[in-house]
Design an enzyme around this catalytic site. Structure first.
Site, PDB file in Angstrom:
ATOM      1  CB  THR A 294      87.928  55.907  77.787  1.00  0.00           C
ATOM      2  OG1 THR A 294      89.310  56.211  78.023  1.00  0.00           O
ATOM      3  CG2 THR A 294      87.261  57.132  77.171  1.00  0.00           C
TER       4      THR A 294
ATOM      5  CG  ASN B 124      96.315  59.195  85.250  1.00  0.00           C
ATOM      6  OD1 ASN B 124      95.563  59.937  85.880  1.00  0.00           O
ATOM      7  ND2 ASN B 124      96.817  59.531  84.077  1.00  0.00           N
TER       8      ASN B 124
ATOM      9  CD  GLN C 279      96.851  53.703  86.506  1.00  0.00           C
ATOM     10  OE1 GLN C 279      97.523  52.783  86.971  1.00  0.00           O
ATOM     11  NE2 GLN C 279      96.928  54.031  85.224  1.00  0.00           N
TER      12      GLN C 279
ATOM     13  CB  SER D 135      90.819  49.734  82.430  1.00  0.00           C
ATOM     14  OG  SER D 135      91.375  49.417  81.171  1.00  0.00           O
TER      15      SER D 135
ATOM     16  CB  THR E 257      77.786  41.548  69.825  1.00  0.00           C
ATOM     17  OG1 THR E 257      76.636  41.545  68.980  1.00  0.00           O
ATOM     18  CG2 THR E 257      78.222  40.117  70.115  1.00  0.00           C
TER      19      THR E 257
ATOM     20  CB  CYS F 127      95.283  58.921  77.758  1.00  0.00           C
ATOM     21  SG  CYS F 127      94.779  57.311  78.370  1.00  0.00           S
TER      22      CYS F 127
END
Length: 385
Positions: A71, A150, A180, A200, A238, A327
């Site tokens: 995302t 997806n 995907q 992802s 970080t 989602c």
């Protein structure tokens, strides 16, 4: 026996990913920005992950930006590209079946004064390349087209689309949400004309909470997170060292014997599709062809049976599937993908997604088909008319 057919929602971590992350958590836990030995040890994990991912895409290591997931990668690509290049124009192009991680930033940009053209798709969920060509304008600055849908697994003609964009408007950037697709297909952004690509970790047997954006070296992008100027000022904060290490390991594993993995997933898909022929009132959405349908995703609508009812009936037998995108499946909103491929009102609420991984077996497929053959006719009798 537990059967997990919701791998497009998330996948289990591989053993190699877990072992490397545990070492990063418990032994090499330094801040990669620190100048001492512990910091250098942490930085080495990031360097290794960059090298591994860059090798899979045949890109430069400095062209990768680590994010908190798909995302954020999509948001950085869409909003970052629009804001950085708005002096050249404020016209954007995308499709009507994008994941919310792309669609929502596009709607946000519309509110900021940008103009978005939303491309139609056919019954299989494929865009029309001619419509894309006609939509391109001198003031178009970004085109975003997903690689694999997806929900229904449709493969978009990404390489052809990128070529059309570059031929008609070389200044326009081309982004693909490959969340995907990465780890399932061989993708070479430089060769394919892709300027920006999102991926992802938890879709490829890596950890949740980490992803990356490929950004071609000369592409101008405005950051959307501000702070200490990490990652060349493109993504402050970080770095999630254990997550990035796990992502790099997962990427390396995904592309080891990729052809063998593709063949395994394809056999599972074909076996499942053959079995569905014996299931009453089952209709497959999207393309059935190997060239236009992803190896690992099958969307099925069932006449007379609500998706939630069938989902939980399968769950009672230890079979886990999805009613759509993870989602949005817990929200009452209608699927934009299913709506735009022309499903009628009845089928919009009676569709399940089955998605496979390299850890699934044909025996699991057989058990799932057997359960569907038994459950669908029974549940259909109790459907309210």
């Amino acid at each position: 026996m537990e059967i997990y057919f919701d791998n497009s929602a998330t996948t289990k971590c591989s053993q190699g990913v877990m072992e490397l992350m545990q070492k990063a958590f418990l032994e090499d836990y330094g801040n990669p920005s620190s100048l001492h030995q512990k910091g250098m040890e942490a930085e080495n994990y990031i360097r290794q992950a960059r090298a591994r991912i860059a090798k899979t895409l045949k890109v430069q290591e400095k062209e990768l930006i680590f994010t908190s997931g798909g995302t954020e990668a999509d948001n950085l690509a869409v909003i970052g590209a629009a804001m950085a290049n708005r002096r050249f124009g404020k016209h954007l192009i995308t499709t009507k079946i994008e994941h919310p991680a792309v669609a929502a930033p596009m709607h946000f940009l519309e509110e900021q004064g940008f103009e978005v053209t939303w491309l139609d798709v056919d019954r299989q969920g494929r865009i029309c390349l001619k419509q894309l060509e006609e939509a391109l304008r001198p003031d178009t600055i970004l085109v975003s087209i997903m690689y694999v849908n997806n929900e229904i697994g449709t493969l978009e003609p990404v390489e052809e689309a990128a070529r059309i964009v570059k031929e008609k408007n070389p200044r326009a950037l081309f982004h693909t949400d490959a969340i995907q697709a990465y780890g399932k297909y061989q993708i070479y952004p430089g060769r394919m004309g892709i300027d920006l690509l999102s991926a992802s970790g938890h879709k490829i047997h890596g950890p949740k909470g980490v992803g990356f954006l490929y950004k071609r070296e000369k592409v101008k992008l405005s950051p959307i997170l501000f702070g200490g100027g990490h990652q060349w000022g493109m993504r402050s904060g970080t770095e999630n060292v254990p997550g990035i290490a796990g992502l790099g390991q997962a990427a390396m594993e995904a592309y080891e014997d990729l052809l063998g993995k593709q063949e395994h997933l394809l056999k599972l898909r074909e076996h499942f599709l053959q079995g569905l022929e014996g299931v009453e009132w089952a209709h497959v959405n999207g393309s059935l062809s190997q060239e236009e349908g992803a190896y690992h995703i099958v969307s099925v609508s069932f006449d007379k049976v609500r998706s939630e009812v069938l989902l939980h009936a399968l769950e009672e037998r230890g079979i886990y599937v999805s009613a759509g995108s993870a989602c949005s499946s817990n929200k009452p909103a209608v699927s934009e993908t299913l709506k735009n491929i022309g499903l009628d009102q009845a089928h919009l609420g009676s569709t399940l997604r089955f998605s496979f991984s390299i850890y699934n077996t044909q025996e699991e497929v057989d058990r799932c088909i057997k359960a569907l053959k038994e459950l669908v006719p029974v549940l259909a009798r109790y459907t309210r008319h």
